[in-house]
Design a protein around this motif. Structure first.
Motif, short mmCIF file in Angstrom:
data_model
loop_
_atom_site.label_atom_id
_atom_site.label_comp_id
_atom_site.label_asym_id
_atom_site.label_seq_id
_atom_site.Cartn_x
_atom_site.Cartn_y
_atom_site.Cartn_z
N GLY A 33 34.25 46.95 39.33
CA GLY A 33 34.56 48.36 38.63
C GLY A 33 35.91 48.46 37.77
O GLY A 33 35.88 49.09 36.90
N TYR A 34 36.76 47.63 38.16
CA TYR A 34 38.01 47.52 37.31
C TYR A 34 37.95 46.89 36.11
O TYR A 34 37.27 45.70 35.87
N ARG A 35 38.23 47.60 34.86
CA ARG A 35 38.28 47.14 33.52
C ARG A 35 39.62 46.93 33.07
O ARG A 35 40.60 47.70 33.18
N MET A 36 39.94 45.50 32.84
CA MET A 36 41.38 45.30 32.11
C MET A 36 41.64 45.90 30.92
O MET A 36 40.79 45.71 29.94
N PRO A 37 42.65 46.75 30.81
CA PRO A 37 43.06 47.39 29.65
C PRO A 37 43.49 46.26 28.33
O PRO A 37 43.30 46.65 27.34
N HIS A 38 44.02 45.08 28.65
CA HIS A 38 44.38 44.22 27.74
C HIS A 38 43.51 42.88 28.11
O HIS A 38 43.43 42.01 28.94
N PRO A 39 42.15 42.78 27.19
CA PRO A 39 41.40 41.89 27.51
C PRO A 39 41.74 40.36 27.21
O PRO A 39 41.01 39.53 27.65
N THR A 40 42.93 40.25 26.74
CA THR A 40 43.41 38.93 26.40
C THR A 40 44.14 38.73 27.77
O THR A 40 44.40 37.21 27.86
N LEU A 41 44.55 39.29 28.82
CA LEU A 41 45.12 38.89 30.10
C LEU A 41 44.12 38.55 31.10
O LEU A 41 43.13 39.19 31.15
N PRO A 42 44.42 37.21 31.49
CA PRO A 42 43.39 36.83 32.49
C PRO A 42 43.55 37.33 33.80
O PRO A 42 44.44 38.04 34.39
N ALA A 43 42.40 37.49 34.41
CA ALA A 43 42.30 38.12 35.68
C ALA A 43 41.11 37.47 36.43
O ALA A 43 39.98 36.94 36.04
N VAL A 44 41.19 37.53 37.84
CA VAL A 44 40.15 37.01 38.82
C VAL A 44 39.53 38.10 39.47
O VAL A 44 40.17 39.05 40.12
N ARG A 45 38.09 38.35 39.48
CA ARG A 45 37.13 39.46 39.81
C ARG A 45 37.29 39.08 41.50
O ARG A 45 36.85 37.79 41.80
N VAL A 46 37.53 40.13 42.57
CA VAL A 46 37.33 39.79 43.99
C VAL A 46 36.03 40.62 44.43
O VAL A 46 35.76 41.59 43.73
N GLY A 47 35.45 40.49 45.45
CA GLY A 47 34.39 41.15 46.10
C GLY A 47 34.49 42.45 46.47
O GLY A 47 33.85 43.44 46.35
N ARG A 48 35.66 42.45 47.43
CA ARG A 48 35.95 43.72 48.01
C ARG A 48 37.48 43.93 47.85
O ARG A 48 38.20 43.41 47.58
N ARG A 49 37.91 45.41 48.05
CA ARG A 49 39.13 45.97 48.00
C ARG A 49 40.28 45.17 48.94
O ARG A 49 41.34 44.58 48.67
N GLU A 50 39.72 44.77 49.97
CA GLU A 50 40.41 43.97 51.04
C GLU A 50 40.99 42.86 50.59
O GLU A 50 42.05 42.18 50.91
N ASP A 51 40.25 42.10 49.77
CA ASP A 51 40.53 40.80 48.89
C ASP A 51 41.89 40.78 48.07
O ASP A 51 42.38 40.00 47.60
N LEU A 52 42.14 42.02 47.68
CA LEU A 52 43.28 42.34 46.88
C LEU A 52 44.52 41.70 47.47
O LEU A 52 45.44 41.62 46.85
N TRP A 53 44.59 42.07 48.94
CA TRP A 53 45.89 41.78 49.50
C TRP A 53 46.05 40.57 50.20
O TRP A 53 46.34 40.27 51.32
N ARG A 54 45.38 39.37 49.63
CA ARG A 54 45.44 38.02 50.18
C ARG A 54 46.99 37.58 49.97
O ARG A 54 47.37 36.78 51.09
#
Length: 270
Positions: free
Chosen positions: A126-147
């Protein structure tokens, strides 16, 4: 004997300030910075972007010195590709802060910038990057943000404006974290007490430079602490009203070489 420089440190934000909307630097701005550096001043990038997302821009500028990244959470040595300073946001505290915010405004979508020179930007569903030129990795769950340790959390809301979300977040988290708004669609949580001013002060001390010789350029409320610290603050014509209200000067927009307009006056050359 040459007259002393009025400003020995030029601190510039990137997005909406030094960079144009397409993430490029104009020839005029590039030349104005080069002339200021040739005259003896130092240019310091002070940005909300984390170090890994700043490296290509520093390479383009030919910069091998320091940069303040991650809203002040990182002082990055571009030449050595290492962090001289790094502050992280406790992951349990970050989850608690998110819970408090969602109790006030309903569901938000979150992303994180991982700490380190190789840190990734992770985004939850559901999160959309405000800067489409910046790379990002989508995770499956919020818990995965804290790796891994994170330098900041980025928030978006499906209905609230950035100003409303930032205000609600500040009220909800209190002293748990610093809340900043750094651009359209960019409300962030970072370690408590960390701002662009704290990072700028650390970098200036490392360089042997002082706030009295610093001119700062910015466009968003996250630049207010930097303006408070610097001797002179210049807001872009496209800046947020809160920053314009505390600026010493308002220049033209980032699309119209606003930084170059001021630097050409301060460093007129021969």
């Amino acid at each position: 004997m040459a007259a002393p420089l009025a400003y020995t440190l030029i601190a510039t934000d990137l997005d909406g300030t030094l960079l144009r909307g397409d993430d490029t630097l104009s020839d005029r701005s590039r030349a104005a910075l080069a002339r200021a550096v040739a005259a003896g001043a130092q240019h310091l990038v002070v940005t909300g972007r984390p170090a890994p997302r700043v490296r290509p821009l520093l390479d383009d500028l030919g910069a091998t010195g320091l940069a303040v990244c991650g809203q002040g959470a990182q002082v990055y040595d571009a030449g050595a590709d290492r962090l001289l300073f790094s502050a992280t946001l406790d992951r349990e505290l970050a989850e608690t802060a998110l819970g408090k915010i969602e109790a006030e405004v309903g569901q938000v979508c979150a992303a994180v910038d991982q700490d380190g020179v190789d840190g990734l930007t992770l985004i939850e569903p559901g999160y959309r990057m405000p800067h489409p030129t910046l790379p990002a990795v989508r995770v499956g769950r919020r818990e995965d943000l804290w790796r891994r340790p994170v330098s900041k959390v980025l928030l978006r809301h499906h209905a609230l404006s950035d100003d409303a979300l930032a205000a609600a977040a500040r009220g909800a988290v209190g002293s748990l974290a610093t809340v900043t708004m750094s651009g359209p669609g960019t409300v962030e949580l970072q370690p408590s007490g960390i701002t662009k001013a704290t990072g700028l002060a650390l970098a200036a001390e490392h360089l042997g430079l002082s706030r009295s010789g610093t001119v700062a350029f910015g466009d968003m409320p996250n630049d207010i602490p930097m303006f408070d610290w610097a001797a002179y603050g210049v807001a872009m014509a496209n800046a947020h009203p809160e920053l314009k209200a505390v600026a010493d000067e308002i220049t033209t927009s980032n699309e119209d070489d606003g930084i170059a307009v001021v630097l050409e006056r301060l460093f007129p050359g021969r």
